[in-house]
Design a protein around this motif. Structure first.
Motif, PDB file in Angstrom:
ATOM      1  N   ARG A  23      11.953  24.772 -41.938  1.00 49.82           N
ATOM      2  CA  ARG A  23      12.105  24.763 -40.479  1.00 49.82           C
ATOM      3  C   ARG A  23      12.486  23.391 -39.945  1.00 49.82           C
ATOM      4  N   ILE A  24      11.752  22.375 -40.369  1.00 50.98           N
ATOM      5  CA  ILE A  24      11.961  21.031 -39.815  1.00 50.98           C
ATOM      6  C   ILE A  24      13.300  20.456 -40.258  1.00 50.98           C
ATOM      7  N   ILE A  25      13.637  20.594 -41.518  1.00 47.86           N
ATOM      8  CA  ILE A  25      14.921  20.070 -41.994  1.00 47.86           C
ATOM      9  C   ILE A  25      16.074  20.767 -41.296  1.00 47.86           C
ATOM     10  N   PHE A  78      17.418  36.486 -42.314  1.00 49.86           N
ATOM     11  CA  PHE A  78      18.621  36.464 -41.486  1.00 49.86           C
ATOM     12  C   PHE A  78      19.046  35.032 -41.184  1.00 49.86           C
ATOM     13  N   GLY A  79      18.096  34.176 -40.816  1.00 49.39           N
ATOM     14  CA  GLY A  79      18.416  32.781 -40.522  1.00 49.39           C
ATOM     15  C   GLY A  79      18.883  32.015 -41.741  1.00 49.39           C
ATOM     16  N   GLY A  80      18.266  32.271 -42.887  1.00 48.28           N
ATOM     17  CA  GLY A  80      18.697  31.618 -44.121  1.00 48.28           C
ATOM     18  C   GLY A  80      20.101  32.022 -44.511  1.00 48.28           C
ATOM     19  N   SER A  81      20.412  33.295 -44.320  1.00 47.31           N
ATOM     20  CA  SER A  81      21.779  33.758 -44.594  1.00 47.31           C
ATOM     21  C   SER A  81      22.770  33.098 -43.651  1.00 47.31           C
ATOM     22  N   ILE A  84      23.477  29.562 -44.792  1.00 46.52           N
ATOM     23  CA  ILE A  84      24.415  29.527 -45.918  1.00 46.52           C
ATOM     24  C   ILE A  84      25.833  29.775 -45.417  1.00 46.52           C
ATOM     25  N   ILE A  85      25.990  30.692 -44.468  1.00 46.02           N
ATOM     26  CA  ILE A  85      27.308  30.928 -43.875  1.00 46.02           C
ATOM     27  C   ILE A  85      27.784  29.684 -43.135  1.00 46.02           C
ATOM     28  N   ALA A  86      26.861  28.968 -42.480  1.00 47.98           N
ATOM     29  CA  ALA A  86      27.222  27.723 -41.795  1.00 47.98           C
ATOM     30  C   ALA A  86      27.704  26.678 -42.797  1.00 47.98           C
ATOM     31  N   ALA A  87      27.057  26.607 -43.944  1.00 48.66           N
ATOM     32  CA  ALA A  87      27.497  25.669 -44.982  1.00 48.66           C
ATOM     33  C   ALA A  87      28.891  26.031 -45.471  1.00 48.66           C
ATOM     34  N   ILE A  88      29.144  27.324 -45.621  1.00 47.58           N
ATOM     35  CA  ILE A  88      30.478  27.766 -46.014  1.00 47.58           C
ATOM     36  C   ILE A  88      31.485  27.442 -44.912  1.00 47.58           C
ATOM     37  N   GLY A  89      31.056  27.563 -43.652  1.00 44.26           N
ATOM     38  CA  GLY A  89      31.934  27.222 -42.526  1.00 44.26           C
ATOM     39  C   GLY A  89      32.288  25.748 -42.490  1.00 44.26           C
ATOM     40  N   VAL A  90      31.325  24.892 -42.789  1.00 42.35           N
ATOM     41  CA  VAL A  90      31.611  23.458 -42.858  1.00 42.35           C
ATOM     42  C   VAL A  90      32.595  23.182 -43.989  1.00 42.35           C
ATOM     43  N   GLY A  91      32.400  23.863 -45.116  1.00 43.53           N
ATOM     44  CA  GLY A  91      33.342  23.719 -46.231  1.00 43.53           C
ATOM     45  C   GLY A  91      34.732  24.213 -45.875  1.00 43.53           C
ATOM     46  N   LEU A 117      23.238  24.285 -46.933  1.00 50.87           N
ATOM     47  CA  LEU A 117      23.129  25.197 -48.061  1.00 50.87           C
ATOM     48  C   LEU A 117      21.715  25.181 -48.638  1.00 50.87           C
ATOM     49  N   SER A 118      21.145  23.990 -48.815  1.00 51.64           N
ATOM     50  CA  SER A 118      19.797  23.899 -49.387  1.00 51.64           C
ATOM     51  C   SER A 118      18.742  24.455 -48.435  1.00 51.64           C
ATOM     52  N   VAL A 119      18.903  24.229 -47.128  1.00 53.12           N
ATOM     53  CA  VAL A 119      17.943  24.773 -46.167  1.00 53.12           C
ATOM     54  C   VAL A 119      18.051  26.297 -46.116  1.00 53.12           C
ATOM     55  N   GLY A 120      19.259  26.815 -46.205  1.00 50.44           N
ATOM     56  CA  GLY A 120      19.419  28.263 -46.256  1.00 50.44           C
ATOM     57  C   GLY A 120      18.733  28.854 -47.468  1.00 50.44           C
ATOM     58  N   ILE A 121      18.852  28.178 -48.602  1.00 50.68           N
ATOM     59  CA  ILE A 121      18.180  28.642 -49.819  1.00 50.68           C
ATOM     60  C   ILE A 121      16.661  28.547 -49.666  1.00 50.68           C
TER      61      ILE A 121
END
Length: 137
Positions: A23-25, A78-81, A84-91, A117-121
């Motif tokens: 949550r915090i990260i 849902f938030g973790g997914s 991960i989608i946000a990390a893919i969007g940045v990529g 990506l790590s926070v999503g995981i």
């Protein structure tokens, strides 16, 4: 007097160190990223410059991690997914947009994508712990 057993309680993973770390990260990283988008817009408006470059569709991409961090506060799967989608969007942003200021632009964006990506995981791990504790109880 009977003691309450925490097994089977869907909130057993909430409040753990892993949950709070996720949550915090997520909120800190996404909040800093959103501020990094908002502050140049405010500065350009205050100086009377045109800020059309900042109002593109790509700038909305930078608010997705903040929305995902708020959603993942309660709904980890849902938030973790979404993180991960946000990390893919940045990529995707790195791959599709030319680097405006050279390779240092990529040096900043790669760690941002890895953090999301790590926070999503982490959020998916907390969700997995929640769902496995429900099955045990």
């Amino acid at each position: 007097m009977s003691t309450l057993d925490a097994r089977g309680d869907p909130k057993t993973a909430h409040g753990t160190g892993l949950c709070w770390a996720a949550r915090i990260i997520a909120l800190c990283a996404a909040g800093c990223l959103a501020l990094g988008v908002i502050l140049p817009v405010v500065e350009s408006i205050l100086h009377g410059d045109a800020a059309e470059d900042y109002y593109s569709v790509w700038s909305l991409l930078w608010f997705m991690p903040l929305v995902a961090a708020v959603i993942s506060w309660r709904w980890h799967s849902f938030g973790g997914s979404l993180m991960i989608i946000a990390a893919i969007g940045v990529g995707a942003n790195m791959a599709l947009n030319a680097s405006p200021s050279g390779p240092e632009y990529l040096v900043v964006q790669i760690p941002i994508a890895l953090v999301f990506l790590s926070v999503g995981i982490l959020h998916l791990m907390v969700w997995w712990k929640e769902s496995s504790s429900r099955k045990i109880g």
